[in-house]
Design an enzyme around this catalytic site. Structure first.
Site, PDB file in Angstrom:
ATOM      1  N   HIS A  10      10.225  10.090  41.638  1.00  0.00           N
ATOM      2  CA  HIS A  10      10.977  10.630  40.646  1.00  0.00           C
ATOM      3  C   HIS A  10      12.209  10.353  41.386  1.00  0.00           C
ATOM      4  O   HIS A  10      12.782  11.115  42.332  1.00  0.00           O
ATOM      5  CB  HIS A  10      10.878  11.972  40.283  1.00  0.00           C
ATOM      6  CG  HIS A  10      11.797  12.560  39.452  1.00  0.00           C
ATOM      7  ND1 HIS A  10      11.409  12.862  38.212  1.00  0.00           N
ATOM      8  CD2 HIS A  10      13.086  12.682  39.502  1.00  0.00           C
ATOM      9  CE1 HIS A  10      12.446  13.401  37.468  1.00  0.00           C
ATOM     10  NE2 HIS A  10      13.396  13.311  38.514  1.00  0.00           N
ATOM     11  N   ASP A  13       5.988   9.023  30.263  1.00  0.00           N
ATOM     12  CA  ASP A  13       6.567  10.458  30.793  1.00  0.00           C
ATOM     13  C   ASP A  13       6.484  11.328  29.523  1.00  0.00           C
ATOM     14  O   ASP A  13       7.534  12.234  29.485  1.00  0.00           O
ATOM     15  CB  ASP A  13       8.097  10.263  31.093  1.00  0.00           C
ATOM     16  CG  ASP A  13       8.539  11.488  32.020  1.00  0.00           C
ATOM     17  OD1 ASP A  13       7.699  12.175  32.355  1.00  0.00           O
ATOM     18  OD2 ASP A  13       9.845  11.733  32.334  1.00  0.00           O
ATOM     19  N   HIS A  33       2.296  13.318  31.637  1.00  0.00           N
ATOM     20  CA  HIS A  33       2.328  14.831  32.154  1.00  0.00           C
ATOM     21  C   HIS A  33       0.948  15.397  30.937  1.00  0.00           C
ATOM     22  O   HIS A  33       1.305  15.566  29.703  1.00  0.00           O
ATOM     23  CB  HIS A  33       3.369  15.610  31.933  1.00  0.00           C
ATOM     24  CG  HIS A  33       4.287  15.096  32.841  1.00  0.00           C
ATOM     25  ND1 HIS A  33       4.403  15.591  34.045  1.00  0.00           N
ATOM     26  CD2 HIS A  33       5.265  14.188  32.728  1.00  0.00           C
ATOM     27  CE1 HIS A  33       5.354  14.956  34.640  1.00  0.00           C
ATOM     28  NE2 HIS A  33       6.033  13.994  33.791  1.00  0.00           N
ATOM     29  N   HIS A  51       2.554   6.822  33.388  1.00  0.00           N
ATOM     30  CA  HIS A  51       3.212   8.023  33.848  1.00  0.00           C
ATOM     31  C   HIS A  51       3.156   9.004  32.490  1.00  0.00           C
ATOM     32  O   HIS A  51       3.690   8.859  31.519  1.00  0.00           O
ATOM     33  CB  HIS A  51       4.678   8.034  33.925  1.00  0.00           C
ATOM     34  CG  HIS A  51       5.524   8.911  34.533  1.00  0.00           C
ATOM     35  ND1 HIS A  51       6.257   8.686  35.788  1.00  0.00           N
ATOM     36  CD2 HIS A  51       5.648  10.087  34.139  1.00  0.00           C
ATOM     37  CE1 HIS A  51       6.769  10.011  35.777  1.00  0.00           C
ATOM     38  NE2 HIS A  51       6.306  10.872  34.918  1.00  0.00           N
ATOM     39  N   LYS A 103       2.707  11.323  44.463  1.00  0.00           N
ATOM     40  CA  LYS A 103       3.891  11.247  43.686  1.00  0.00           C
ATOM     41  C   LYS A 103       5.150  12.006  44.502  1.00  0.00           C
ATOM     42  O   LYS A 103       4.844  13.256  45.014  1.00  0.00           O
ATOM     43  CB  LYS A 103       3.647  12.010  42.554  1.00  0.00           C
ATOM     44  CG  LYS A 103       5.017  12.468  41.547  1.00  0.00           C
ATOM     45  CD  LYS A 103       5.484  11.233  40.876  1.00  0.00           C
ATOM     46  CE  LYS A 103       7.043  11.525  40.327  1.00  0.00           C
ATOM     47  NZ  LYS A 103       6.806  11.661  38.795  1.00  0.00           N
TER      48      LYS A 103
HETATM   49  C1  NCD Z   1       8.761  16.285  33.051  1.00  0.00           C
HETATM   50  C2  NCD Z   1       7.854  17.674  32.945  1.00  0.00           C
HETATM   51  O1  NCD Z   1       8.272  18.314  32.074  1.00  0.00           O
HETATM   52  O2  NCD Z   1       6.834  17.821  33.607  1.00  0.00           O
HETATM   53  N1  NCD Z   1       9.812  16.264  32.653  1.00  0.00           N
HETATM   54  C3  NCD Z   1      10.817  15.295  32.238  1.00  0.00           C
HETATM   55  O3  NCD Z   1      11.808  15.770  31.665  1.00  0.00           O
HETATM   56  N2  NCD Z   1      10.495  14.291  32.243  1.00  0.00           N
HETATM   57  C4  NCD Z   1       9.106  16.180  34.735  1.00  0.00           C
HETATM   58  C5  NCD Z   1       9.453  14.867  35.231  1.00  0.00           C
HETATM   59  O4  NCD Z   1       8.680  13.711  34.841  1.00  0.00           O
HETATM   60  O5  NCD Z   1      10.813  14.828  35.774  1.00  0.00           O
HETATM   61 ZN    ZN Z   2       7.471  12.672  34.481  1.00  0.00          ZN
END
Ligand code: NCD
Ligand code: ZN
Length: 356
Positions: free
Chosen positions: A148, A259, A27, A25, A111
């Site tokens: 989520h 994450d 970003h 996971h 997702k």
């Molecule tokens: C994530 C993001 O910034 O894209 N932020 C987070 O606090 N985890 C989005 C998410 O995974 O909820």
């Molecule tokens: Zn995330």
């Protein structure tokens, strides 16, 4: 102070070699930010499940494949890294797109963001239980649904959102579609850990380093700490302990998903700061810290390098990574000024360091 560092300093090996891990996971953003945040993950991890919450969101296979090319272009030349792409489910995602995703070797999941739950979720799903034909297509193709799991009901307390979503939405959907494969993403509560432990093997969960190391006191330690704000928000100490127990249990339903969610410092330190913790540069060491504190470093390899690959049906990585007991302090941030990225655990002392 990191919550788990209060724990007894149990006996820990001098060094540890594990199969190269994957991040299930992550970003990576796009454009200039993408170029900054791909290298730390590409150096350490063999693969990563890349979240689709760009603006606009990645809702089609064609969009995911184009994004994948941009990620590969941002990888260091010597990195052996495979981005596994995801589609962002909307109320209007056609079944044909799910079928195309299932056929693509580069798309690993779909997702669901409940609409309004988190960063860039305004195009998300308003009611998962109403997406019957999409859920049936996922169940019949075996493509996992990555969730989520937070209620967006305006009167739902922020600390109850995961538990309420699990009870009201996720658990009934899992019951209704017995072949649906689900990853309950970044779980934060003892209820979620217990649910996944008792669920059949088609249901798994990722756990972040911050939810293993911190409880919600970290958001308010001596003042408001925007860099400890993520979603789902940090929970109680009892929840943190339940997550550590799950991660270190050897149960293959729980695996690594950082994450890591970079936001520029200026977007975190402001009137209405973004949710997200940037952990990629220290992620493996942070997990090692949590496992060492629990006296369970020998269980790190399963969690970090085996169980996720097994769930997603891909071979475990061939490479190895070595951690040595060598205290060090990660840098506070990367970059300068408002565009700097505050690094998770920057300035703290970590027990283990990855050696290349
Ligand atoms: C994530 C993001 O910034 O894209 N932020 C987070 O606090 N985890 C989005 C998410 O995974 O909820
Ligand atoms: Zn995330």
């Amino acid at each position: 102070m990191v919550a788990s560092m209060h724990d007894a300093n149990r006996s820990s090996p001098e060094s540890l070699e594990i199969t190269r891990p994957d991040d299930w996971h992550l970003h990576l953003r796009d454009g200039a930010m993408l170029a900054r945040v791909v290298p730390p993950t590409a150096r350490r991890f063999g693969r990563a499940i890349v979240m689709p919450n760009l603006v606009p969101a990645v809702t089609t296979v064609a969009g995911a494949l184009a994004y994948r090319e941009r990620i590969l272009a941002a990888c260091p030349d010597d990195a052996d890294f495979e981005p596994l792409m995801t589609l962002y489910l909307t109320d209007d995602t056609p079944v044909s797109e799910i079928e195309a995703a299932a056929m693509s070797p580069h798309v690993a999941g779909v997702k669901v963001y409940p609409r309004g739950a988190t960063t860039h979720s305004s195009e998300g799903v308003s009611d998962l239980s109403r997406l019957g034909s999409v859920l049936e297509a996922l169940a019949s193709t075996g493509l996992p649904l990555l969730v989520h799991g937070e209620s967006t009901a305006p009167d739902c307390d922020v600390f109850d959102r995961e538990r309420v979503y699990l009870e009201e939405t996720l658990s009934p959907v899992i019951d209704r579609y017995p072949a649906l494969r689900v990853v309950f993403e970044h779980i934060t509560t003892q209820e979620a850990a217990a649910f996944v432990r008792e669920a059949p093997p088609r249901v798994a969960a990722t756990i972040t380093p911050q939810h293993l190391l911190l409880n919600r006191n970290a958001i308010f330690a001596g003042g408001l700490r925007p860099h400890h704000y993520c979603l789902p928000v940090l929970k109680r100490e009892g929840d943190r302990r339940a997550l550590v127990a799950a991660a270190t249990s050897g149960d293959p339903s729980f695996f690594l998903g950082t994450d890591s969610a970079p936001h520029p410092r200026a977007a975190k330190e402001t009137d209405c700061g973004c949710a997200g913790i940037y952990s990629a540069p220290v992620a493996l060491e942070a997990y090692a810290e949590a496992f060492a504190s629990a006296g369970a470093l020998e269980r790190l390899e399963g969690f970090a390098s085996h169980f996720g690959a097994d769930f997603y049906g891909v071979p475990r990585n061939a490479g190895r990574v070595r951690l040595v007991a060598q205290p060090w302090s990660p840098p506070d941030s990367e970059g300068e000024g408002g565009s700097a990225l505050r690094v998770f655990l920057g300035g703290e002392t970590l027990r283990y360091r990855v050696v290349d």
